[in-house]
Design an enzyme around this catalytic site. Structure first.
Site, short mmCIF file in Angstrom:
data_model
loop_
_atom_site.label_atom_id
_atom_site.label_comp_id
_atom_site.label_asym_id
_atom_site.label_seq_id
_atom_site.Cartn_x
_atom_site.Cartn_y
_atom_site.Cartn_z
CG HIS A 134 -2.31 0.57 0.84
ND1 HIS A 134 -2.92 1.58 1.52
CD2 HIS A 134 -3.17 0.25 -0.16
CE1 HIS A 134 -4.09 1.88 0.97
NE2 HIS A 134 -4.26 1.08 -0.05
CG HIS B 77 -0.33 0.98 10.16
ND1 HIS B 77 -0.96 0.77 8.95
CD2 HIS B 77 1.00 0.81 9.90
CE1 HIS B 77 -0.07 0.47 8.02
NE2 HIS B 77 1.13 0.49 8.56
CG MET C 211 -10.32 0.75 16.67
SD MET C 211 -8.79 1.53 16.19
CE MET C 211 -8.98 3.19 16.85
N GLY C 212 -11.26 0.66 12.20
CA GLY C 212 -11.66 0.12 10.91
C GLY C 212 -12.31 1.15 10.02
CG PHE C 213 -15.37 3.09 10.27
CD1 PHE C 213 -15.60 2.15 11.26
CD2 PHE C 213 -16.22 3.14 9.17
CE1 PHE C 213 -16.66 1.27 11.15
CE2 PHE C 213 -17.30 2.27 9.07
CZ PHE C 213 -17.51 1.33 10.05
CG HIS D 274 -7.08 4.98 4.17
ND1 HIS D 274 -6.13 5.59 3.38
CD2 HIS D 274 -6.61 3.73 4.44
CE1 HIS D 274 -5.14 4.74 3.16
NE2 HIS D 274 -5.40 3.61 3.79
NE ARG E 158 -6.71 -1.56 1.11
CZ ARG E 158 -5.82 -1.14 2.00
NH1 ARG E 158 -4.65 -1.79 2.15
NH2 ARG E 158 -6.07 -0.07 2.75
CG ASP F 33 -7.17 -2.73 9.08
OD1 ASP F 33 -6.54 -1.69 9.25
OD2 ASP F 33 -6.67 -3.77 8.60
NE ARG G 76 0.93 -3.97 3.24
CZ ARG G 76 0.15 -2.94 3.58
NH1 ARG G 76 0.67 -1.94 4.25
NH2 ARG G 76 -1.12 -2.91 3.28
NE ARG H 222 18.29 15.45 9.79
CZ ARG H 222 17.63 16.33 10.53
NH1 ARG H 222 16.47 16.79 10.10
NH2 ARG H 222 18.11 16.73 11.68
C1 SDX Z 1 -4.41 0.94 7.68
O1 SDX Z 1 -1.93 4.32 5.23
C2 SDX Z 1 -2.30 3.19 4.78
O2 SDX Z 1 -2.30 2.89 3.60
C3 SDX Z 1 -2.68 2.20 5.86
C4 SDX Z 1 -3.35 0.92 5.40
C5 SDX Z 1 -2.39 0.02 4.66
O3 SDX Z 1 -2.85 -0.81 3.86
O4 SDX Z 1 -1.17 0.08 4.96
O5 SDX Z 1 -4.45 1.23 4.58
C6 SDX Z 1 -3.84 0.10 6.60
O6 SDX Z 1 -3.71 1.29 8.59
C7 SDX Z 1 -5.83 1.40 7.57
C8 SDX Z 1 -6.23 2.36 8.73
C9 SDX Z 1 -6.54 1.51 9.99
N1 SDX Z 1 -6.76 2.43 11.15
C10 SDX Z 1 -7.98 2.55 11.69
O7 SDX Z 1 -9.00 2.04 11.26
C11 SDX Z 1 -7.98 3.41 12.96
C12 SDX Z 1 -9.15 4.40 12.94
N2 SDX Z 1 -8.91 5.42 11.89
C13 SDX Z 1 -8.44 6.72 12.30
O8 SDX Z 1 -7.53 6.68 13.37
C14 SDX Z 1 -7.97 7.55 11.09
O9 SDX Z 1 -9.00 7.55 10.18
C15 SDX Z 1 -6.68 7.17 10.36
C16 SDX Z 1 -5.55 6.96 11.31
C17 SDX Z 1 -6.88 5.94 9.54
C18 SDX Z 1 -6.35 8.31 9.42
O10 SDX Z 1 -5.91 9.39 10.21
P1 SDX Z 1 -5.99 10.87 9.66
O11 SDX Z 1 -5.68 10.89 8.20
O12 SDX Z 1 -5.15 11.72 10.56
O13 SDX Z 1 -7.52 11.20 9.88
P2 SDX Z 1 -8.35 12.18 9.01
O14 SDX Z 1 -7.57 13.44 8.82
O15 SDX Z 1 -8.84 11.47 7.80
O16 SDX Z 1 -9.60 12.46 9.96
C19 SDX Z 1 -10.06 13.77 10.10
C20 SDX Z 1 -11.06 13.73 11.22
C21 SDX Z 1 -10.41 13.23 12.50
O17 SDX Z 1 -9.83 14.34 13.12
P3 SDX Z 1 -8.74 14.05 14.29
O18 SDX Z 1 -9.57 13.54 15.45
O19 SDX Z 1 -7.76 13.01 13.76
O20 SDX Z 1 -8.12 15.40 14.55
O21 SDX Z 1 -12.08 12.77 10.92
C22 SDX Z 1 -12.42 12.07 12.10
C23 SDX Z 1 -11.62 12.66 13.23
O22 SDX Z 1 -12.33 13.73 13.84
N3 SDX Z 1 -12.10 10.66 11.99
C24 SDX Z 1 -12.66 9.72 12.74
C25 SDX Z 1 -12.11 8.51 12.30
N4 SDX Z 1 -11.24 8.75 11.31
C26 SDX Z 1 -11.25 10.09 11.13
N5 SDX Z 1 -13.59 9.80 13.73
C27 SDX Z 1 -13.95 8.63 14.30
N6 SDX Z 1 -13.44 7.40 13.93
C28 SDX Z 1 -12.54 7.33 12.94
N7 SDX Z 1 -12.05 6.14 12.60
#
Ligand code: SDX
Length: 383
Positions: free
Chosen positions: A192, A227, A267-269, A271, A280, A324, A349, A368
């Protein structure tokens, strides 16, 4: 009327293109592994073919595929007794040790017995990539069998990579659909571009450190629940929702509203790249439902709950599921212990990580970046 462009939030390097790769393209419209689109690969390729594509760089001929599969089958027995007995001892003495930590430890031990460990040349790194690909399922399976108080199982050369992984963990030869669902999940998880764990592996490789060190670092990064660890956390979240709503005192909507009020990360939501959905997720959800309906109808309720949660997230937050989310439900329906979900992610992976480590070593400059200093202005120590 003045409009103020919302400053792009570049924390976490969001939106920053910080390098090139020929391995993979991730964008809103496509996920491509070396030119092949993910839906095409999931429908028409095997994980072994995708692993060859990522590691060697082209679609394998039938002869190349046979030789590659034969090599992997032979390499599965390549781990020394010290590595596997250590994994079993950890299972006995510290059964609560997270399987990702055990896997990281085992790969660190395996480095000491790999004759190519210190060689960052392309031939040596391809050999190391294959050894890691072949042996990670053996480590995962040995650990799970020891946790279950059962003896180690030898790999079965007649099984595909995905089927052998299930065999090593469960002691049962998987049926056709179980093997196919695992195979598709390994294809979807394989690569990815510059995700956190892959970028970690490239930073470590860029210092001229070795592949095993880079993979151990990548495992540490993937473990986090923002992640790869999200596949386990997503299933735990669904179990919480199912339990909290079972009595009928609380609806799923109310559970989600409470989570929103608590500003919980679901979790799982979401990106970092995909804002209109993860290419996917739908593929794996469909295979997971097919498995549940054919092999374990009692687990169909998890997908119904997942669909309800997904609809609320979309309607309330316009946030889509990532890969996920369906992975958690699918592996749960297959009876795989939740703590092994992210190690299985590693078993896939490892192909992407090794492809990027080789690409970095073959055209390297140390990674760096700069930092903006926000600390105190100059002070005098004895001032
Ligand atoms: C993987 O990068 C990749 O390619 C990863 C991956 C791969 O194949 O390698 O695809 C695999 O890691 C998928 C992601 C799995 N993680 C989760 O499901 C954890 C829950 N998701 C969130 O933590 C978040 O969505 C991330 C970490 C995935 C993305 O982080 P970002 O880019 O910093 O979030 P964003 O800017 O898109 O979100 C903006 C806002 C958030 O603001 P903050 O609180 O971060 O300041 O949208 C909201 C939130 O307010 N938000 C969510 C949310 N995701 C975003 N609110 C509730 N639940 C969520 N999951």
């Amino acid at each position: 009327m003045s409009t103020t462009k919302k400053e792009a939030d570049t924390r976490g390097l969001a939106g920053q293109t910080i390098g090139e790769t020929a391995v993979c393209a991730v964008n809103q419209t496509q996920l491509i592994y070396r030119g092949y689109e993910i839906a095409d690969l999931a429908a028409n390729a095997s994980f072994e073919e995708v692993a060859f594509l990522l590691l060697v760089g082209h679609k394998p001929s039938s002869g190349e595929l046979d030789a590659f599969s034969e090599e992997l089958a032979q390499m599965r027995s390549g781990l020394g007794e010290g590595v596997l007995s250590t994994v079993e001892r950890i299972a006995r003495e510290t059964p609560d040790a997270h399987p990702m930590d055990v896997l990281r430890t085992a790969i660190s031990l395996a480095a000491h017995e790999d004759p190519d460990c210190g060689d960052n040349g392309p031939e040596a790194e391809l050999r190391k990539s294959k050894r890691l690909l072949a042996t990670i399922p053996v480590i995962v399976g040995t650990h799970q069998r020891a946790l279950d108080g059962l003896p180690r199982i030898e790999s079965d050369p007649s099984l595909s990579h995905a089927a052998n992984l299930l065999w090593l963990m469960t002691g049962q030869k998987p049926g056709e659909i179980a093997a196919r669902v695992m195979d598709v999940s390994l294809i979807l998880y394989a690569e990815h571009d510059f995700n956190a764990s892959t970028f970690t592996s490239r930073v470590i490789a860029s210092t001229n450190s070795d592949m095993h060190s880079a993979v151990c670092g990548a495992i540490g990064a993937l473990k986090g629940n923002l992640h790869g660890g999200a596949n386990e956390a997503a299933m735990e979240m669904l179990k919480d929702i199912m339990e909290d709503t079972a009595s009928g005192d609380m609806t799923v909507d109310a559970w989600m509203e409470r989570a929103f009020a608590e500003k919980r990360k679901l979790m799982g939501f979401g990106h970092r790249v995909y804002k209109n959905g993860d290419h996917r997720a739908g593929i794996l959800r469909d295979w997971g439902i097919r498995y549940a309906e054919q092999e374990n109808p009692d687990t169909r309720k998890w997908f119904d709950l997942g669909d309800a949660v997904q609809k609320i997230m979309l309607d309330s937050k316009n946030i889509h599921p990532n890969v996920d989310f369906p992975c958690g439900m699918t592996y749960f329906a297959m009876g795989i212990p939740v703590p092994q979900y992210t190690p299985i992610f590693v078993a896939s992976r490892i192909t992407g990580w090794c492809a990027h480590i080789m690409e970095q070593h073959q055209n390297n400059r140390i990674i760096r970046p700069l930092a903006e200093y926000t600390g105190p202005e100059l002070l005098e120590w004895n001032g």
